[in-house]
Design a protein around this motif. Structure first.
Motif, PDB file in Angstrom:
ATOM      1  N   ASP A   1      89.110  -3.560 102.955  1.00 37.58           N
ATOM      2  CA  ASP A   1      89.206  -4.462 104.102  1.00 37.58           C
ATOM      3  C   ASP A   1      90.677  -4.548 104.524  1.00 37.58           C
ATOM      4  O   ASP A   1      91.560  -3.979 103.871  1.00 37.58           O
ATOM      5  CB  ASP A   1      88.596  -5.839 103.795  1.00 37.58           C
ATOM      6  CG  ASP A   1      89.360  -6.606 102.727  1.00 37.58           C
ATOM      7  OD1 ASP A   1      90.533  -6.296 102.491  1.00 37.58           O
ATOM      8  OD2 ASP A   1      88.768  -7.514 102.120  1.00 37.58           O
ATOM      9  N   LYS A   2      90.905  -5.260 105.613  1.00 39.12           N
ATOM     10  CA  LYS A   2      92.246  -5.320 106.191  1.00 39.12           C
ATOM     11  C   LYS A   2      93.318  -5.702 105.174  1.00 39.12           C
ATOM     12  O   LYS A   2      94.332  -5.019 105.032  1.00 39.12           O
ATOM     13  CB  LYS A   2      92.257  -6.355 107.329  1.00 39.12           C
ATOM     14  CG  LYS A   2      92.278  -5.752 108.693  1.00 39.12           C
ATOM     15  CD  LYS A   2      92.061  -6.804 109.749  1.00 39.12           C
ATOM     16  CE  LYS A   2      93.362  -7.454 110.183  1.00 39.12           C
ATOM     17  NZ  LYS A   2      93.241  -8.144 111.486  1.00 39.12           N
ATOM     18  N   ALA A   3      93.066  -6.794 104.464  1.00 34.75           N
ATOM     19  CA  ALA A   3      94.071  -7.300 103.520  1.00 34.75           C
ATOM     20  C   ALA A   3      94.331  -6.285 102.410  1.00 34.75           C
ATOM     21  O   ALA A   3      95.475  -6.085 101.994  1.00 34.75           O
ATOM     22  CB  ALA A   3      93.622  -8.634 102.932  1.00 34.75           C
ATOM     23  N   ASP A   4      93.264  -5.639 101.934  1.00 34.80           N
ATOM     24  CA  ASP A   4      93.432  -4.658 100.858  1.00 34.80           C
ATOM     25  C   ASP A   4      94.147  -3.398 101.341  1.00 34.80           C
ATOM     26  O   ASP A   4      94.869  -2.752 100.571  1.00 34.80           O
ATOM     27  CB  ASP A   4      92.080  -4.291 100.239  1.00 34.80           C
ATOM     28  CG  ASP A   4      91.560  -5.399  99.328  1.00 34.80           C
ATOM     29  OD1 ASP A   4      92.376  -6.269  98.955  1.00 34.80           O
ATOM     30  OD2 ASP A   4      90.366  -5.397  99.009  1.00 34.80           O
TER      31      ASP A   4
ATOM     32  N   ILE B   1      96.465  -3.424 103.638  1.00 33.84           N
ATOM     33  CA  ILE B   1      97.875  -3.828 103.685  1.00 33.84           C
ATOM     34  C   ILE B   1      98.438  -3.861 102.270  1.00 33.84           C
ATOM     35  O   ILE B   1      99.551  -3.398 102.008  1.00 33.84           O
ATOM     36  CB  ILE B   1      98.015  -5.210 104.376  1.00 33.84           C
ATOM     37  CG1 ILE B   1      97.583  -5.078 105.841  1.00 33.84           C
ATOM     38  CG2 ILE B   1      99.443  -5.719 104.275  1.00 33.84           C
ATOM     39  CD1 ILE B   1      97.436  -6.409 106.559  1.00 33.84           C
ATOM     40  N   GLY B   2      97.630  -4.374 101.331  1.00 38.22           N
ATOM     41  CA  GLY B   2      98.058  -4.419  99.932  1.00 38.22           C
ATOM     42  C   GLY B   2      98.330  -3.018  99.389  1.00 38.22           C
ATOM     43  O   GLY B   2      99.339  -2.786  98.721  1.00 38.22           O
TER      44      GLY B   2
ATOM     45  N   THR C   1     101.548  -1.692 100.928  1.00 38.66           N
ATOM     46  CA  THR C   1     102.782  -2.293 100.399  1.00 38.66           C
ATOM     47  C   THR C   1     103.035  -1.835  98.960  1.00 38.66           C
ATOM     48  O   THR C   1     104.181  -1.644  98.569  1.00 38.66           O
ATOM     49  CB  THR C   1     102.775  -3.841 100.471  1.00 38.66           C
ATOM     50  OG1 THR C   1     101.596  -4.338  99.859  1.00 38.66           O
ATOM     51  CG2 THR C   1     102.822  -4.319 101.893  1.00 38.66           C
ATOM     52  N   ASP C   2     101.966  -1.630  98.186  1.00 37.81           N
ATOM     53  CA  ASP C   2     102.144  -1.077  96.831  1.00 37.81           C
ATOM     54  C   ASP C   2     102.752   0.322  96.918  1.00 37.81           C
ATOM     55  O   ASP C   2     103.634   0.692  96.140  1.00 37.81           O
ATOM     56  CB  ASP C   2     100.796  -0.978  96.094  1.00 37.81           C
ATOM     57  CG  ASP C   2     100.303  -2.337  95.623  1.00 37.81           C
ATOM     58  OD1 ASP C   2     101.090  -3.300  95.654  1.00 37.81           O
ATOM     59  OD2 ASP C   2      99.120  -2.439  95.232  1.00 37.81           O
TER      60      ASP C   2
ATOM     61  N   TYR D   1     104.547   1.521  99.360  1.00 35.19           N
ATOM     62  CA  TYR D   1     105.941   1.327  99.780  1.00 35.19           C
ATOM     63  C   TYR D   1     106.824   0.996  98.578  1.00 35.19           C
ATOM     64  O   TYR D   1     107.868   1.612  98.367  1.00 35.19           O
ATOM     65  CB  TYR D   1     105.979   0.183 100.808  1.00 35.19           C
ATOM     66  CG  TYR D   1     107.341  -0.179 101.347  1.00 35.19           C
ATOM     67  CD1 TYR D   1     107.670   0.080 102.673  1.00 35.19           C
ATOM     68  CD2 TYR D   1     108.287  -0.827 100.557  1.00 35.19           C
ATOM     69  CE1 TYR D   1     108.905  -0.273 103.191  1.00 35.19           C
ATOM     70  CE2 TYR D   1     109.534  -1.174 101.063  1.00 35.19           C
ATOM     71  CZ  TYR D   1     109.831  -0.899 102.375  1.00 35.19           C
ATOM     72  OH  TYR D   1     111.057  -1.253 102.885  1.00 35.19           O
ATOM     73  N   ASP D   2     106.397   0.026  97.797  1.00 34.81           N
ATOM     74  CA  ASP D   2     107.216  -0.422  96.658  1.00 34.81           C
ATOM     75  C   ASP D   2     107.432   0.691  95.631  1.00 34.81           C
ATOM     76  O   ASP D   2     108.520   0.832  95.085  1.00 34.81           O
ATOM     77  CB  ASP D   2     106.565  -1.626  95.969  1.00 34.81           C
ATOM     78  CG  ASP D   2     106.672  -2.878  96.815  1.00 34.81           C
ATOM     79  OD1 ASP D   2     107.466  -2.883  97.776  1.00 34.81           O
ATOM     80  OD2 ASP D   2     105.961  -3.858  96.518  1.00 34.81           O
TER      81      ASP D   2
ATOM     82  N   GLU E   1     105.300   0.888 106.304  1.00 34.37           N
ATOM     83  CA  GLU E   1     105.460  -0.490 106.771  1.00 34.37           C
ATOM     84  C   GLU E   1     104.910  -0.644 108.197  1.00 34.37           C
ATOM     85  O   GLU E   1     104.226  -1.616 108.506  1.00 34.37           O
ATOM     86  CB  GLU E   1     106.935  -0.889 106.697  1.00 34.37           C
ATOM     87  CG  GLU E   1     107.257  -2.283 107.204  1.00 34.37           C
ATOM     88  CD  GLU E   1     106.615  -3.410 106.395  1.00 34.37           C
ATOM     89  OE1 GLU E   1     106.016  -3.131 105.331  1.00 34.37           O
ATOM     90  OE2 GLU E   1     106.701  -4.571 106.829  1.00 34.37           O
TER      91      GLU E   1
ATOM     92  N   ALA F   1     101.196  -0.703 107.995  1.00 40.42           N
ATOM     93  CA  ALA F   1     100.702  -1.994 107.480  1.00 40.42           C
ATOM     94  C   ALA F   1     100.695  -3.042 108.577  1.00 40.42           C
ATOM     95  O   ALA F   1      99.755  -3.828 108.711  1.00 40.42           O
ATOM     96  CB  ALA F   1     101.561  -2.449 106.294  1.00 40.42           C
ATOM     97  N   LEU F   2     101.762  -3.041 109.389  1.00 45.21           N
ATOM     98  CA  LEU F   2     101.819  -3.997 110.492  1.00 45.21           C
ATOM     99  C   LEU F   2     100.744  -3.694 111.536  1.00 45.21           C
ATOM    100  O   LEU F   2     100.149  -4.608 112.122  1.00 45.21           O
ATOM    101  CB  LEU F   2     103.219  -3.966 111.147  1.00 45.21           C
ATOM    102  CG  LEU F   2     104.334  -4.587 110.301  1.00 45.21           C
ATOM    103  CD1 LEU F   2     105.704  -4.249 110.876  1.00 45.21           C
ATOM    104  CD2 LEU F   2     104.174  -6.106 110.193  1.00 45.21           C
TER     105      LEU F   2
ATOM    106  N   MET G   1      97.527  -4.952 110.279  1.00 47.31           N
ATOM    107  CA  MET G   1      97.516  -6.402 110.372  1.00 47.31           C
ATOM    108  C   MET G   1      97.143  -6.867 111.780  1.00 47.31           C
ATOM    109  O   MET G   1      96.461  -7.874 111.942  1.00 47.31           O
ATOM    110  CB  MET G   1      98.916  -6.925 110.012  1.00 47.31           C
ATOM    111  CG  MET G   1      98.973  -8.397 109.817  1.00 47.31           C
ATOM    112  SD  MET G   1     100.643  -8.897 109.421  1.00 47.31           S
ATOM    113  CE  MET G   1     101.324  -8.949 111.050  1.00 47.31           C
TER     114      MET G   1
END
Lengths: 154, 126
Positions: free
Chosen positions: A98-101, A103-104, A107-108, A110-111, A145, A148-149, A152
């Motif tokens: 889903d959307k939040a996952d 993005i998660g 970002t993982d 990215y990190d 990034e 991800a945006l 979002m």
């Protein structure tokens, strides 16, 4: 003495031969275009190419195996890494998130790039094509990034 | 004497006036009080500046929440929700020494619901 060595040597060879009968399942199911990240997102080709080369062997369902991957116990070692990698993040299932996952996951990603923890040193030792220059890595981070945006705001 | 009183009162007024510029005024922190209370008891030992585990602080440091970029906050909220729901956090080893940090079912639900709400809120507002 010489005889003992011979027996030990034969024993080792026998065990190695026996090991070849036990191989993990190969990580290569056909690409699912509905779910694969690089199919779903419109990444510029250099970005997509780098992700494919540097990440997809352990973070997708399509490992490009080297020749020695057919040899046990190496095959198990590789398989362990692949299973662990896919558990952390599997780009082949991206479409299921889903959307939040999503993005998660991004970002993982990215990190891990930003911290230099990925790709693994042991992987880079052998896969020269997966070595990312600082610019490559930065470009990947920036793209991630942005993506991800974008997710979002969808 | 009168002069002194005037100066004194003026100083007082000035001080009161300064309060409106207090830098510490929590500008609508993302964490509601009841959530902060749970986090303090069950998470801050390892996930707040000053904790000893580099690994835990790297995963999430609640003291630096405002410094995380937006997408990272959303990612972390998802992680937090999942971790507590799957009972991976707080870790069993830690709870052996600090049983009072264990989350009740109600607290788990409260945290998980809040992470979802907050994540949705962040996504919609930006």
């Amino acid at each position: 003495m010489g005889r003992k060595f011979k027996i030990a040597g034969l024993g080792v060879i026998l065990v190695l031969i026996l090991l070849q009968f036990f191989k993990p399942e190969r990580n290569s199911t056909p690409l699912d275009r509905e779910l694969d990240m690089l199919t779903l997102v419109s990444a510029p080709e250099p970005i997509a190419d780098n992700i494919r080369k540097a990440c997809y062997d352990c973070h997708s369902n399509q490992t490009v195996y080297p020749w020695y991957s057919r040899i046990s116990p190496l095959s198990w070692y590789l398989n362990k890494h692949i299973l662990k990698g896919k558990e952390e993040l599997n780009f082949s299932n991206y479409g299921q998130l889903d959307k939040a996952d999503k993005i998660g996951a991004l970002t993982d990603f990215y990190d891990a790039l930003d911290a230099g923890t990925m790709p693994l040193q042991s992987y880079l030792l052998i896969h020269k094509e997966a070595r990312l220059s600082q610019e490559d890595s930065d470009a990947l981070c920036n793209w991630t990034e942005e993506e991800a945006l974008k997710v979002m705001r969808e | 004497m009168k002069k002194q009183i005037v100066v004194f009162v003026a100083t007082g007024v000035l001080f009161l006036f300064f309060q409106s510029f207090s830098p510490d005024a929590p500008s609508e922190s993302v964490f509601p009080d009841e959530i902060t209370t749970i986090l303090k008891t069950s998470c801050y030992d390892c996930h707040f500046t000053g904790a000893s585990s580099e690994k835990a602080l790297k995963a999430v440091n609640f003291a630096q929440w405002e410094e995380y970029r937006l997408t990272k906050q959303i990612g972390l909220l998802g992680d937090i929700g999942k971790m507590v729901e799957e009972k991976k956090m707080p870790p069993g080893k830690y709870l052996e020494n600090k049983p009072e940090a264990a989350l009740s079912e109600a607290q788990i639900k409260q945290l998980a619901d809040w992470t979802k709400q907050e994540s949705d809120k962040l996504m919609q507002a930006n």
